[in-house]
Write an enzyme that holds these catalytic residues in place. Structure first.
Site, PDB file in Angstrom:
ATOM      1  CB  SER A 188      -0.870  -0.006   1.267  1.00  0.00           C
ATOM      2  OG  SER A 188      -1.517   1.237   1.445  1.00  0.00           O
ATOM      3  CE1 TYR A 198      -3.820  -2.051   5.192  1.00  0.00           C
ATOM      4  CE2 TYR A 198      -3.213   0.257   5.250  1.00  0.00           C
ATOM      5  CZ  TYR A 198      -3.516  -0.875   4.535  1.00  0.00           C
ATOM      6  OH  TYR A 198      -3.518  -0.838   3.166  1.00  0.00           O
TER       7      TYR A 198
END
Length: 277
Positions: free
Chosen positions: A133, A146
């Site tokens: 990401s 995360y």
């Protein structure tokens, strides 16, 4: 290309589904994996092979790789896409949930790489694609677990790239920006459940609103942009080590490299609407 075989995890929707279809269009025999094969019926109807796999269950991962090898004799591409965003203040998130976030986003990906690599080494070829990401290169509030998984997967991918290069194997990192999937809504709901009351409520409200913001959602890129990047990476003779694609990925990663920590903190705080102290 007709003999080449790809495994895509998290293939039941979003980036995984788009990637499975893209690789099939490029001539790969594609296995789409998800915990529940009933969610893969659309892919199965189009000739993509459904595979029941839970990336937190070692037995199911071993069985999946064994089935692919038994049916095709090889594996050329592994796309580690399965993952989710566990949002909440670090003080609030139960430590077992933090462990699960790492199990799904990190350990599952690396374990599948371990299982695929002996076959790729035997072939003297293969590509492992790890979906991280832009959140693996920068930070936002209330997303500590995360971001931690994505930073970890970035580092592991770099080490793995060096280790397997002598065997003709490539490791590619894909860093999505804002993508039009269910991810944001799920993360926002989890955030509200975790930190929607108590000391971090004001921050949680702001970040959840940002995750669901219609303006942001409308700017998000379709999953196909990630699938296209993966397709380029796995068919290139010499792929790039990283592909930052999708809304906001390149400019935000560039800003993180240019700004000081405090300046970037301020930028992100304003962007997410955090209450000022």
């Amino acid at each position: 290309m007709t003999n080449k075989v790809a495994l895509v995890t998290g293939a039941s929707s979003g980036i995984g589904e788009a990637t499975a279809r893209e690789l099939q269009s490029l001539g790969f025999t594609v296995y789409g994996a998800a915990r529940r094969t009933d969610r893969l019926q659309k892919l199965s109807a189009d000739g993509i092979r459904a595979l029941a796999m839970d990336v937190t269950d070692d037995v199911s991962m071993q069985a999946g790789i064994e089935r692919i090898i038994a049916e095709t004799g090889r594996i050329d591409v592994l796309v580690n896409n399965a993952g989710y965003g566990s949002y909440g203040a670090l003080e609030d998130v139960d430590i077992d949930e933090g462990r699960r976030q790492f199990e799904v986003n990190v350990f599952g990906a690396i374990r599948l790489a371990q299982l695929a690599l002996p076959h790729m080494r035997k072939q003297r070829s293969g590509t492992i694609v790890n979906i991280t990401s832009m959140g693996g290169r920068l930070h936002t509030p209330l997303g500590g677990w995360y971001h931690g998984t994505k930073f970890a997967l970035e580092a592991l991918s770099d080490c793995l790239r060096l280790e397997v290069a002598p065997f003709g194997i490539d490791v590619v990192v894909v860093e999505p920006g804002g993508i039009a999937t269910e991810w944001g809504g799920i993360a926002a709901t989890h955030l509200e459940e975790t930190s929607g009351t108590g000391a971090y409520k004001a921050q949680a409200d702001a970040v959840a609103k940002s995750l669901r913001s219609e303006a942001n959602v409308n700017r998000n890129s379709p999953p196909s942009v990630i699938a296209d990047a993966i397709g380029k990476g796995v068919t290139a003779r010499r792929p790039r080590t990283r592909y930052a694609v999708g809304f906001g990925a390149k400019p935000l990663i560039a800003a993180r490299g240019l700004l000081t920590d405090r300046a970037f903190d301020s930028l992100i705080s304003r962007a997410t609407g955090l209450p000022r102290t």
